[in-house]
Motif scaffolding. Structure first.
Motif, PDB file in Angstrom:
ATOM      1  N   MET A   1    -128.484  24.086 -12.196  1.00 17.95           N
ATOM      2  CA  MET A   1    -127.888  24.049 -10.857  1.00 17.95           C
ATOM      3  C   MET A   1    -128.324  22.807 -10.089  1.00 17.95           C
ATOM      4  SD  MET A   1    -128.009  28.008  -9.554  1.00 17.95           S
ATOM      5  CE  MET A   1    -126.971  29.265 -10.298  1.00 17.95           C
ATOM      6  N   LEU A   2    -129.592  22.458 -10.249  1.00 14.00           N
ATOM      7  CA  LEU A   2    -130.084  21.236  -9.615  1.00 14.00           C
ATOM      8  C   LEU A   2    -129.454  20.000 -10.243  1.00 14.00           C
ATOM      9  CD1 LEU A   2    -133.882  22.147  -9.284  1.00 14.00           C
ATOM     10  CD2 LEU A   2    -132.220  21.963  -7.419  1.00 14.00           C
ATOM     11  N   LEU A   3    -129.402  19.989 -11.565  1.00 17.29           N
ATOM     12  CA  LEU A   3    -128.871  18.823 -12.266  1.00 17.29           C
ATOM     13  C   LEU A   3    -127.374  18.663 -12.056  1.00 17.29           C
ATOM     14  CD1 LEU A   3    -129.624  16.518 -14.228  1.00 17.29           C
ATOM     15  CD2 LEU A   3    -129.119  18.080 -16.113  1.00 17.29           C
ATOM     16  N   ALA A   4    -126.650  19.773 -11.974  1.00 11.92           N
ATOM     17  CA  ALA A   4    -125.192  19.726 -11.878  1.00 11.92           C
ATOM     18  C   ALA A   4    -124.680  19.692 -10.445  1.00 11.92           C
ATOM     19  CB  ALA A   4    -124.593  20.929 -12.601  1.00 11.92           C
ATOM     20  N   GLY A   5    -125.545  19.399  -9.501  1.00 16.15           N
ATOM     21  CA  GLY A   5    -125.040  19.250  -8.145  1.00 16.15           C
ATOM     22  C   GLY A   5    -126.067  19.327  -7.044  1.00 16.15           C
ATOM     23  N   LYS A   6    -126.910  20.349  -7.050  1.00 14.67           N
ATOM     24  CA  LYS A   6    -127.761  20.590  -5.894  1.00 14.67           C
ATOM     25  C   LYS A   6    -128.795  19.491  -5.659  1.00 14.67           C
ATOM     26  CE  LYS A   6    -125.666  24.132  -4.577  1.00 14.67           C
ATOM     27  NZ  LYS A   6    -124.810  23.987  -3.369  1.00 14.67           N
ATOM     28  N   ALA A   7    -129.339  18.931  -6.728  1.00 14.09           N
ATOM     29  CA  ALA A   7    -130.322  17.853  -6.559  1.00 14.09           C
ATOM     30  C   ALA A   7    -129.676  16.640  -5.889  1.00 14.09           C
ATOM     31  CB  ALA A   7    -130.921  17.461  -7.908  1.00 14.09           C
ATOM     32  N   TRP A   8    -128.453  16.297  -6.310  1.00 16.64           N
ATOM     33  CA  TRP A   8    -127.741  15.148  -5.731  1.00 16.64           C
ATOM     34  C   TRP A   8    -127.299  15.448  -4.305  1.00 16.64           C
ATOM     35  CZ3 TRP A   8    -129.284  12.024  -9.193  1.00 16.64           C
ATOM     36  CH2 TRP A   8    -129.283  12.388 -10.546  1.00 16.64           C
ATOM     37  N   GLU A   9    -126.955  16.693  -4.059  1.00 16.54           N
ATOM     38  CA  GLU A   9    -126.565  17.104  -2.711  1.00 16.54           C
ATOM     39  C   GLU A   9    -127.735  16.965  -1.748  1.00 16.54           C
ATOM     40  OE1 GLU A   9    -123.738  20.682  -1.568  1.00 16.54           O
ATOM     41  OE2 GLU A   9    -125.795  21.397  -1.824  1.00 16.54           O
ATOM     42  N   ILE A  10    -128.904  17.442  -2.148  1.00 13.13           N
ATOM     43  CA  ILE A  10    -130.094  17.337  -1.294  1.00 13.13           C
ATOM     44  C   ILE A  10    -130.508  15.877  -1.124  1.00 13.13           C
ATOM     45  CG2 ILE A  10    -132.542  17.946  -1.126  1.00 13.13           C
ATOM     46  CD1 ILE A  10    -131.828  20.562  -2.622  1.00 13.13           C
ATOM     47  N   LEU A  11    -130.382  15.085  -2.203  1.00 18.56           N
ATOM     48  CA  LEU A  11    -130.679  13.654  -2.096  1.00 18.56           C
ATOM     49  C   LEU A  11    -129.755  12.985  -1.083  1.00 18.56           C
ATOM     50  CD1 LEU A  11    -132.183  11.130  -3.131  1.00 18.56           C
ATOM     51  CD2 LEU A  11    -130.426  10.942  -4.919  1.00 18.56           C
ATOM     52  N   ALA A  12    -128.485  13.379  -1.089  1.00 19.27           N
ATOM     53  CA  ALA A  12    -127.543  12.817  -0.121  1.00 19.27           C
ATOM     54  C   ALA A  12    -127.935  13.177   1.308  1.00 19.27           C
ATOM     55  CB  ALA A  12    -126.132  13.317  -0.428  1.00 19.27           C
ATOM     56  N   TYR A  13    -128.456  14.400   1.517  1.00 20.06           N
ATOM     57  CA  TYR A  13    -128.908  14.787   2.852  1.00 20.06           C
ATOM     58  C   TYR A  13    -130.014  13.863   3.352  1.00 20.06           C
ATOM     59  CZ  TYR A  13    -126.515  19.288   2.177  1.00 20.06           C
ATOM     60  OH  TYR A  13    -125.583  20.268   1.970  1.00 20.06           O
ATOM     61  N   LEU A  14    -130.854  13.384   2.440  1.00 20.53           N
ATOM     62  CA  LEU A  14    -131.975  12.528   2.830  1.00 20.53           C
ATOM     63  C   LEU A  14    -131.557  11.069   3.014  1.00 20.53           C
ATOM     64  CD1 LEU A  14    -134.678  13.971   0.381  1.00 20.53           C
ATOM     65  CD2 LEU A  14    -134.305  14.572   2.784  1.00 20.53           C
ATOM     66  N   VAL A  15    -130.662  10.591   2.155  1.00 20.02           N
ATOM     67  CA  VAL A  15    -130.298   9.177   2.158  1.00 20.02           C
ATOM     68  C   VAL A  15    -129.247   8.854   3.221  1.00 20.02           C
ATOM     69  CG1 VAL A  15    -129.257   7.326   0.791  1.00 20.02           C
ATOM     70  CG2 VAL A  15    -130.908   8.882  -0.260  1.00 20.02           C
ATOM     71  N   LEU A  16    -128.215   9.676   3.325  1.00 21.08           N
ATOM     72  CA  LEU A  16    -127.086   9.363   4.199  1.00 21.08           C
ATOM     73  C   LEU A  16    -127.468   9.225   5.676  1.00 21.08           C
ATOM     74  CD1 LEU A  16    -124.250  11.544   2.619  1.00 21.08           C
ATOM     75  CD2 LEU A  16    -124.559   9.076   2.456  1.00 21.08           C
ATOM     76  N   PRO A  17    -128.261  10.145   6.242  1.00 22.12           N
ATOM     77  CA  PRO A  17    -128.613   9.962   7.664  1.00 22.12           C
ATOM     78  C   PRO A  17    -129.371   8.670   7.931  1.00 22.12           C
ATOM     79  CG  PRO A  17    -129.087  12.200   6.956  1.00 22.12           C
ATOM     80  CD  PRO A  17    -128.766  11.430   5.722  1.00 22.12           C
ATOM     81  N   VAL A  18    -130.257   8.264   7.014  1.00 24.59           N
ATOM     82  CA  VAL A  18    -131.011   7.024   7.203  1.00 24.59           C
ATOM     83  C   VAL A  18    -130.066   5.829   7.251  1.00 24.59           C
ATOM     84  CG1 VAL A  18    -132.744   5.489   6.210  1.00 24.59           C
ATOM     85  CG2 VAL A  18    -133.083   7.970   6.133  1.00 24.59           C
ATOM     86  N   LEU A  19    -129.156   5.746   6.272  1.00 23.45           N
ATOM     87  CA  LEU A  19    -128.195   4.642   6.244  1.00 23.45           C
ATOM     88  C   LEU A  19    -127.281   4.685   7.464  1.00 23.45           C
ATOM     89  CD1 LEU A  19    -127.182   4.663   2.462  1.00 23.45           C
ATOM     90  CD2 LEU A  19    -128.889   3.232   3.602  1.00 23.45           C
ATOM     91  N   TYR A  20    -126.863   5.873   7.828  1.00 25.39           N
ATOM     92  CA  TYR A  20    -125.972   6.032   8.968  1.00 25.39           C
ATOM     93  C   TYR A  20    -126.633   5.544  10.260  1.00 25.39           C
ATOM     94  CZ  TYR A  20    -123.671   8.524  12.807  1.00 25.39           C
ATOM     95  OH  TYR A  20    -123.081   8.841  13.992  1.00 25.39           O
ATOM     96  N   ILE A  21    -127.869   5.952  10.487  1.00 26.89           N
ATOM     97  CA  ILE A  21    -128.574   5.547  11.715  1.00 26.89           C
ATOM     98  C   ILE A  21    -128.766   4.035  11.750  1.00 26.89           C
ATOM     99  CG2 ILE A  21    -130.772   5.723  12.941  1.00 26.89           C
ATOM    100  CD1 ILE A  21    -130.959   8.615  11.950  1.00 26.89           C
ATOM    101  N   ARG A  22    -129.134   3.434  10.609  1.00 27.42           N
ATOM    102  CA  ARG A  22    -129.315   1.985  10.568  1.00 27.42           C
ATOM    103  C   ARG A  22    -128.007   1.245  10.871  1.00 27.42           C
ATOM    104  NH1 ARG A  22    -133.621  -0.044   7.685  1.00 27.42           N
ATOM    105  NH2 ARG A  22    -132.849  -2.044   8.488  1.00 27.42           N
TER     106      ARG A  22
END
Length: 337
Positions: free
Chosen positions: A170-191
């Motif tokens: 479940m992590l490999l097929a989606g959830k890990a990438w989804e959680i990673l996106a939660y961490l990366v996207l706001p940082v890029l967005y704010i910058r």
């Protein structure tokens, strides 16, 4: 984890209808984004091209979820595996393309490195298509995709709930990438937003000097449609419900089958194409005006076709004399062309 101790609840008809409507609207929205990109070459840009790829995978996601919710699988079957494989690939690819859009805008706007951003396009394709494909093929070959009792889905198939290593997949097929996106996207967005704000203030301060000197004005907003920076907000708002249900599943909480969460999860996973269409097509003045013009042209052509058909029918002599006279009287009141 005693996931199977929580009984599987069948979807209510209202839940199915709402999610099916969401899937249909998302499918149409993705088609509309693709249509506007293909039909009007003068509106194309690199960020819009990345949005095109995102819309393609969102289209497949909506189609696969629609079939899954419509079938409301009760066991693992061949079409369950096929639907689960398609949704796994398209869903994971959507995560990567969403981050690719944010990263491209970050490199282009904040660091002003257009050449580096263009070079990254090849890596975006390699990662956003290749990694999801490898994960999906591996999951299918190892028989990890199947019926999941709607613990982390809404009627569709994903990772088989009976697999011993289901959490890893479940992590490999989606959830890990989804959680990673939660961490990366706001940082890029704010910058990006901070950089655009500073550039806009500087431009406002020096605009009189630049106008007097007739100098070219550099605006980061011209690099890409500024609305594209809202993709992270759309992504997080829609996907967070899926993550909440995933966490509740890990905690063996009965709340995982809460009807409101189920509906929000179904809409969130399936409606990204529709949300992107609303933001980048219907709420974009240039594209909206062109669509309205195209619709008017289609209506005018349809009206002209009907008028020509009536005229040809009258000239052919078919029908009664009374009908011909009535057609002539009606035609006499038509505005001239």
């Amino acid at each position: 984890m005693a996931w199977l101790e929580i009984p599987r609840e069948n979807l209510y008809l209202s839940e199915q209808v709402i999610v099916l409507v969401s899937c249909g609207l998302s499918f149409l929205g993705s088609v509309l984004i693709i249509f506007t990109y293909v039909h009007w070459p003068e509106l194309r840009s690199r960020p819009r091209q990345l949005l095109l790829f995102l819309s393609v995978v969102d289209l497949f996601s909506a189609a696969s979820y629609f079939y899954g919710v419509l079938r409301d699988f009760q066991t693992t079957s061949w079409d369950c595996v096929a639907q689960g494989a398609l949704s796994t690939f398209s869903n994971t690819s959507s995560f990567f393309w969403t981050m690719a859009v944010a990263l491209y805008l970050y490199i282009t706007i904040v660091h002003s490195q257009q050449s580096l951003a263009e070079h990254m396009i090849y890596w975006f394709h390699l990662i956003s298509w290749g990694v999801p494909l490898l994960i999906t093929v591996a999951a299918v070959c190892l028989q990890k995709i199947g019926y999941d009792a709607s613990y982390v889905s809404v009627g569709w198939c994903w990772i088989n709930i009976q697999a011993e290593d289901r959490l890893t997949w479940m992590l490999l097929a989606g959830k890990a990438w989804e959680i990673l996106a939660y961490l990366v996207l706001p940082v890029l967005y704010i910058r990006i937003r901070k950089h655009i704000g500073r550039a806009h203030r500087a431009l406002s301060e020096y605009r009189p000097i630049l106008s007097a000197a007739a100098a070219p004005v550099y605006q980061p907003r011209t690099i890409a449609d500024k609305k594209l920076v809202f993709i992270p907000i759309i992504f997080i708002f829609l996907r967070i419900w899926s993550t909440i249900r995933f966490i509740l599943t890990l905690c063996d909480s009965p709340a995982v089958h809460n009807p409101i969460l189920v509906v929000l999860h179904g809409i969130g996973n399936s409606f990204q194409g529709g949300a992107n269409c609303i933001m980048f097509v219907l709420c974009t003045r240039v594209i909206r005006s062109r669509l309205l013009t195209a619709l008017r042209c289609c209506c005018c052509k349809s009206a002209d076709f009907r008028e020509n058909a009536v005229s040809e029918g009258s000239a052919s002599g078919y029908g009664s004399t009374t009908g011909t006279q009535d057609s002539q009287k009606w035609s006499a009141h038509l505005p001239s062309t």
